[in-house]
Design a protein around this motif. Structure first.
Motif, PDB file in Angstrom:
ATOM      1  N   ALA A 261      28.467  18.905 -21.270  1.00 34.85           N
ATOM      2  CA  ALA A 261      27.694  20.105 -20.955  1.00 34.85           C
ATOM      3  C   ALA A 261      26.426  20.203 -21.804  1.00 34.85           C
ATOM      4  O   ALA A 261      25.662  21.157 -21.666  1.00 34.85           O
ATOM      5  CB  ALA A 261      28.567  21.344 -21.156  1.00 34.85           C
ATOM      6  N   GLY A 262      26.224  19.210 -22.685  1.00 33.24           N
ATOM      7  CA  GLY A 262      25.015  19.190 -23.503  1.00 33.24           C
ATOM      8  C   GLY A 262      24.975  20.280 -24.565  1.00 33.24           C
ATOM      9  O   GLY A 262      23.893  20.700 -24.981  1.00 33.24           O
ATOM     10  N   ARG A 263      26.148  20.718 -25.018  1.00 32.47           N
ATOM     11  CA  ARG A 263      26.181  21.789 -26.012  1.00 32.47           C
ATOM     12  C   ARG A 263      25.986  21.222 -27.423  1.00 32.47           C
ATOM     13  O   ARG A 263      26.239  20.040 -27.675  1.00 32.47           O
ATOM     14  CB  ARG A 263      27.531  22.521 -25.936  1.00 32.47           C
ATOM     15  CG  ARG A 263      27.894  23.010 -24.552  1.00 32.47           C
ATOM     16  CD  ARG A 263      26.931  24.045 -24.032  1.00 32.47           C
ATOM     17  NE  ARG A 263      26.986  25.276 -24.817  1.00 32.47           N
ATOM     18  CZ  ARG A 263      27.616  26.388 -24.413  1.00 32.47           C
ATOM     19  NH1 ARG A 263      28.220  26.442 -23.249  1.00 32.47           N
ATOM     20  NH2 ARG A 263      27.615  27.459 -25.172  1.00 32.47           N
TER      21      ARG A 263
ATOM     22  N   GLU B 152      28.538  23.638 -32.768  1.00 32.35           N
ATOM     23  CA  GLU B 152      29.134  24.886 -32.302  1.00 32.35           C
ATOM     24  C   GLU B 152      30.525  24.696 -31.690  1.00 32.35           C
ATOM     25  O   GLU B 152      31.129  25.660 -31.239  1.00 32.35           O
ATOM     26  CB  GLU B 152      28.183  25.589 -31.319  1.00 32.35           C
ATOM     27  CG  GLU B 152      26.986  26.172 -32.083  1.00 32.35           C
ATOM     28  CD  GLU B 152      25.830  26.603 -31.215  1.00 32.35           C
ATOM     29  OE1 GLU B 152      24.902  27.225 -31.759  1.00 32.35           O
ATOM     30  OE2 GLU B 152      25.825  26.318 -30.003  1.00 32.35           O
ATOM     31  N   LEU B 153      30.994  23.459 -31.690  1.00 30.21           N
ATOM     32  CA  LEU B 153      32.396  23.211 -31.342  1.00 30.21           C
ATOM     33  C   LEU B 153      33.154  23.015 -32.645  1.00 30.21           C
ATOM     34  O   LEU B 153      32.892  22.084 -33.411  1.00 30.21           O
ATOM     35  CB  LEU B 153      32.524  21.954 -30.478  1.00 30.21           C
ATOM     36  CG  LEU B 153      33.965  21.483 -30.218  1.00 30.21           C
ATOM     37  CD1 LEU B 153      34.761  22.533 -29.452  1.00 30.21           C
ATOM     38  CD2 LEU B 153      33.959  20.156 -29.453  1.00 30.21           C
ATOM     39  N   ARG B 154      34.054  23.931 -32.956  1.00 27.78           N
ATOM     40  CA  ARG B 154      34.756  23.902 -34.241  1.00 27.78           C
ATOM     41  C   ARG B 154      36.202  23.467 -34.022  1.00 27.78           C
ATOM     42  O   ARG B 154      36.878  24.003 -33.126  1.00 27.78           O
ATOM     43  CB  ARG B 154      34.739  25.288 -34.915  1.00 27.78           C
ATOM     44  CG  ARG B 154      33.384  25.974 -34.956  1.00 27.78           C
ATOM     45  CD  ARG B 154      32.343  25.167 -35.685  1.00 27.78           C
ATOM     46  NE  ARG B 154      32.800  24.699 -36.985  1.00 27.78           N
ATOM     47  CZ  ARG B 154      32.214  23.729 -37.667  1.00 27.78           C
ATOM     48  NH1 ARG B 154      31.165  23.102 -37.178  1.00 27.78           N
ATOM     49  NH2 ARG B 154      32.698  23.379 -38.829  1.00 27.78           N
ATOM     50  N   PHE B 155      36.657  22.508 -34.797  1.00 28.52           N
ATOM     51  CA  PHE B 155      38.050  22.097 -34.666  1.00 28.52           C
ATOM     52  C   PHE B 155      38.546  21.571 -35.997  1.00 28.52           C
ATOM     53  O   PHE B 155      37.773  21.330 -36.922  1.00 28.52           O
ATOM     54  CB  PHE B 155      38.221  21.036 -33.579  1.00 28.52           C
ATOM     55  CG  PHE B 155      37.418  19.800 -33.805  1.00 28.52           C
ATOM     56  CD1 PHE B 155      37.923  18.745 -34.537  1.00 28.52           C
ATOM     57  CD2 PHE B 155      36.124  19.690 -33.282  1.00 28.52           C
ATOM     58  CE1 PHE B 155      37.170  17.602 -34.753  1.00 28.52           C
ATOM     59  CE2 PHE B 155      35.368  18.546 -33.503  1.00 28.52           C
ATOM     60  CZ  PHE B 155      35.878  17.509 -34.231  1.00 28.52           C
ATOM     61  N   GLU B 156      39.828  21.444 -36.066  1.00 27.42           N
ATOM     62  CA  GLU B 156      40.464  20.968 -37.285  1.00 27.42           C
ATOM     63  C   GLU B 156      41.537  19.979 -36.862  1.00 27.42           C
ATOM     64  O   GLU B 156      42.118  20.114 -35.799  1.00 27.42           O
ATOM     65  CB  GLU B 156      41.102  22.138 -38.028  1.00 27.42           C
ATOM     66  CG  GLU B 156      41.920  21.747 -39.226  1.00 27.42           C
ATOM     67  CD  GLU B 156      42.468  22.978 -39.957  1.00 27.42           C
ATOM     68  OE1 GLU B 156      42.254  23.073 -41.158  1.00 27.42           O
ATOM     69  OE2 GLU B 156      43.089  23.827 -39.314  1.00 27.42           O
ATOM     70  N   THR B 157      41.780  19.010 -37.702  1.00 26.96           N
ATOM     71  CA  THR B 157      42.823  18.059 -37.359  1.00 26.96           C
ATOM     72  C   THR B 157      43.679  17.762 -38.577  1.00 26.96           C
ATOM     73  O   THR B 157      43.171  17.714 -39.692  1.00 26.96           O
ATOM     74  CB  THR B 157      42.217  16.737 -36.829  1.00 26.96           C
ATOM     75  OG1 THR B 157      43.270  15.799 -36.647  1.00 26.96           O
ATOM     76  CG2 THR B 157      41.201  16.168 -37.806  1.00 26.96           C
TER      77      THR B 157
END
Lengths: 336, 417
Positions: free
Chosen positions: A212-214, A218-223
């Motif tokens: 989506a070209g974002r 601004e995509l936050r994640f944790e692993t």
């Protein structure tokens, strides 16, 4: 505030352990010392015993107890886990454990025009406190919680009450599954998407976000590197240059197995982020189950290296390769 | 409950083994004068006997701990305390006592093992019984006829390990040294790390790139007309606990350098050895040796001044990093894959320290180390006017270091030198 804190270990008492969903127990801990409430997105490290050995696991802090001095965790018993969750499920009221102060690698940013929180299964534990915080600040948010069936969903009733219309359940059994494109679209420009769930879900969201070209930031994640494309199974690992060979049991990481057989291994984060435990793949019989977030998709595809703290190898049959019935997976590697 | 073995990766890790050779000074700095230096938190006075032997004695008189560096040289090999006149020979044994005809049998100061090799005076702060000269790191480039070069000493207000970290990961060149040796390919290139019990090697090749200004100039010393792309290498070789020799250079692209044929290129060796002064200060002795145009002193000077400017950029960043660490006491490093080389050095150092645990039961406190440094500054200053009594090179060199700090050569590279 996302800088890496010095881990300070202290004692905590188990106040309560109770079933909150199928295979999920809520564990309430009272730390002897708690300098500040656990911020949304934080986790603690806890000392566990696995196969008679002391080890460390990380669990998200679901929230603070009513007195403000207790930490609530949610732990899913993974049938083929590395053993940490079994230890956690066996905890009894009054027992003493060693934990760190709340550690923050997944901070919530305030002041955004909109938010989507997306939890898959037990990933909900990292997002409960974020939902509470966003609601308290009257932020514009959607909270999407997906799972295979309702009985697996911890905290689902309380969350539905707390978040009302902002809460959306996506339950495979009930005919509504997580739709990544829809999820991404729901984030307004300048807003943020917070994701916690199994690796395939995270991979799909990352791909959808990029498509989506974002903005990646601004995509936050944790692993914690604890899930992959395949269930963990035992495999052989060899280091031809050092003449070492060992079996990696299903509940032990490749890094740990290599250390146990005498390889001097470098590592740091132990959750597939930092890239320090990388090994070169010389030859593989089977399929690599990359579980890290350090390498790019293209590097995963190339398969000439892997992060030994989390990534594994599965047999050709499990990996869907033709004509290799009953053969155990094996990988030859080289180390620094 | 055991913890994961991670302590060496911590921002607060600034320890050093004592059973090791540390380069305390360049050979010419130690002469017929008294030089006070703190090495590994220990105050030490250096001088040279008339026979040419470099001596390192504890800089504290056995009698009442006055610094011997406030005294003076006596005879061929002795030092006299400036307070009550007790004299010691090069082995630290008293040879004269005031107001008595005999020598008190317990009157000694510690004489640190010293070896001079490859233009440095090496001192061993730990157990003298273990001081094997064979363990001095091999820095032959400093005085080998096939190489020409020179270097300097920088006093840096940071723990020595931060400099080791800096040199083990040259990705920083792209960002810290953009005008001279930096290049986009540095952070884009893959690198390989290997290690043994006492060594770590990090190898990086950049194939077919445009040379950065520093290397373009160097290659043109030898091949004045060459304007094309180059194959560039950086092979970082660490020897525990604090010595790093970096094999660097460029060759005309595609002439076989990656396979070992460097005839169409130029090779330099960046010689670095760090000596902990205290837990958060150190001496950084460096030199740049080259294998081209050995007879051109102008190139030796150009390279020394140029590299001096480059290293001043590091000095600024490293001192700021040390302050950053101290200003954020609750926080730690997040180590990345680019830190692999430094992570191995820290692990090796920690193993050396563990092996000698107990030997350092009487390690000085921070306050003591700081006091030693302050004392050294006072006594060296007090010694300076006496530079006429034979030599005084130490003071001259110290002045050179001070000048470097006041007016760094930064910018020389920018002017195309």
């Amino acid at each position: 505030m996302g800088a890496t804190s010095h881990k300070r270990w202290g004692k905590a008492r188990v106040l309560d352990v109770c079933e909150v969903a199928r295979h999920v127990r809520q564990v309430v801990l009272e730390p002897e010392q708690l300098e500040a409430p656990a911020p949304p997105g934080s986790h603690i490290d806890i000392g566990v015993y696995v196969n008679g050995r002391a080890d460390v696991r990380s669990y998200s802090v679901v929230g603070m107890g009513a007195y403000g001095s207790e930490l609530i965790l949610g732990v899913q018993l993974a049938r083929q886990s590395r053993g940490g969750s079994a230890y956690m499920h066996a905890l009894r009221r009054g027992q003493e454990v060693s934990i760190t102060q709340p550690l923050q690698n997944f901070p919530l940013t305030y002041g955004r025009p909109g938010y989507v929180l997306a939890a898959g299964g037990i990933g909900i534990t990292a997002l409960v406190a974020m939902g509470k915080a966003l609601k308290a600040r009257k932020a514009d948010y959607r909270f999407v919680y997906g799972a295979r069936s309702r009985d697996l969903m911890a905290f689902v009733d309380e969350l539905a009450v707390e978040h009302g219309d902002r809460m959306e359940l996506r339950i495979d059994d009930e005919g509504s599954s997580l739709d990544v494109a829809e999820l991404v679209e729901a984030v307004p420009a300048g807003g943020e998407l917070y994701v916690c769930g199994p690796t395939p879900m995270l991979d799909a969201v990352k791909a959808g976000w990029a498509k989506a070209g974002r903005r990646p930031a601004e995509l936050r994640f944790e692993t914690f590197g604890s899930s992959g494309r395949f269930a963990p199974e035992a495999f052989r690992v060899r280091i031809p240059r050092l003449g070492l060979e060992t079996t990696v049991p299903h509940d032990v990481s490749m890094l740990e197995a290599l250390q146990a057989c005498g390889a001097d291994m470098m590592y740091d984060c132990r959750r597939g982020e930092c890239g320090l435990c990388q090994v070169k793949v010389v030859e593989v019989q089977g399929v690599i189950d990359h579980r890290d977030v350090f390498l790019s998709d293209a590097q995963h595809e190339a398969g000439d290296r892997l992060q030994s703290c989390v990534s594994r190898v599965v047999s050709p049959r499990t990996g869907g390769l033709p004509g290799a019935d009953g053969q155990q997976a094996a990988v030859s590697i080289d180390v620094p | 409950m055991t913890r994961p073995e991670q302590s060496t990766a911590h921002a607060s890790f600034r320890h050093f083994p004592l059973n090791a050779w540390y380069a305390a000074a360049w050979d010419h700095e130690v002469g017929r004068n008294l030089v006070s230096k703190t090495v590994a938190n220990r105050p030490i006075v250096f001088y040279r006997t008339t026979a040419g032997r470099a001596v390192a004695l504890a800089d504290a008189c056995w009698h009442r701990l006055a610094p011997l560096s406030m005294g003076k040289l006596r005879g061929d090999d002795e030092i006299m305390c400036g307070y009550h006149g007790i004299c010691y020979d090069a082995d630290g044994r008293a040879t004269f006592m005031p107001a008595q005809d005999t020598i008190n049998p317990s009157a000694t100061v510690h004489s640190y093992p010293v070896v001079e090799r490859h233009r440095y005076v090496w001192v061993w702060p730990g157990d003298p019984a273990l001081a094997d000269p064979g363990l001095v790191p091999d820095l032959y480039w400093n005085d080998h006829p096939d190489w020409a070069g020179d270097g300097r000493t920088i006093h840096v207000n940071c723990g020595y390990q931060l400099i080791v970290d800096n040199l083990m990961d040259l990705t920083h060149e792209q960002f810290v040294h953009g005008s001279s040796i930096g290049h986009d390919s540095l952070s884009e290139s893959d690198f390989e790390v290997t290690h043994s019990d006492r060594t770590v090697t990090v190898t990086k090749w950049m194939i077919g790139i445009d040379p950065p200004p520093f290397w373009k100039r160097n290659l043109q010393d030898r091949f004045p007309d060459y304007e094309g792309p180059v194959d560039r290498w950086q092979i970082i070789r660490y020897t525990a606990p604090a010595t790093i020799a970096i094999d660097v250079g460029v060759a005309k692209a595609g002439t076989g350098a990656p396979d070992g044929d460097r005839r169409q290129g130029v090779t330099g060796t960046v010689i670095n050895t760090m000596t902990p002064e205290t837990d958060r200060t150190c001496f950084y002795l460096w030199a740049f040796a080259r294998d081209w145009c050995l007879d051109k002193q102008v190139i030796t000077t150009r390279l020394r001044e140029g590299v001096s400017g480059v290293f001043f950029e590091d000095e600024v960043m490293l001192e700021a990093q040390q302050r950053g660490i101290e200003a954020n006491p609750g926080y730690d490093f997040y180590n990345l894959n680019i830190d692999a080389g430094s992570m191995w050095t820290r692990r090796i150092v920690q193993r050396m320290i563990s092996a000698e645990t107990g030997a350092d039961a009487s390690a000085p406190t921070h306050a003591a180390a700081d006091a030693a440094v302050a004392m050294g500054a006072v006594t060296n200053a007090a010694n300076e006017p006496r530079s006429d009594n034979g030599g005084g090179q130490g003071a001259e060199v110290a002045g050179g270091v001070a000048r470097h700090r006041a007016e760094p050569a930064a910018g020389l590279m920018g002017r195309g030198l």
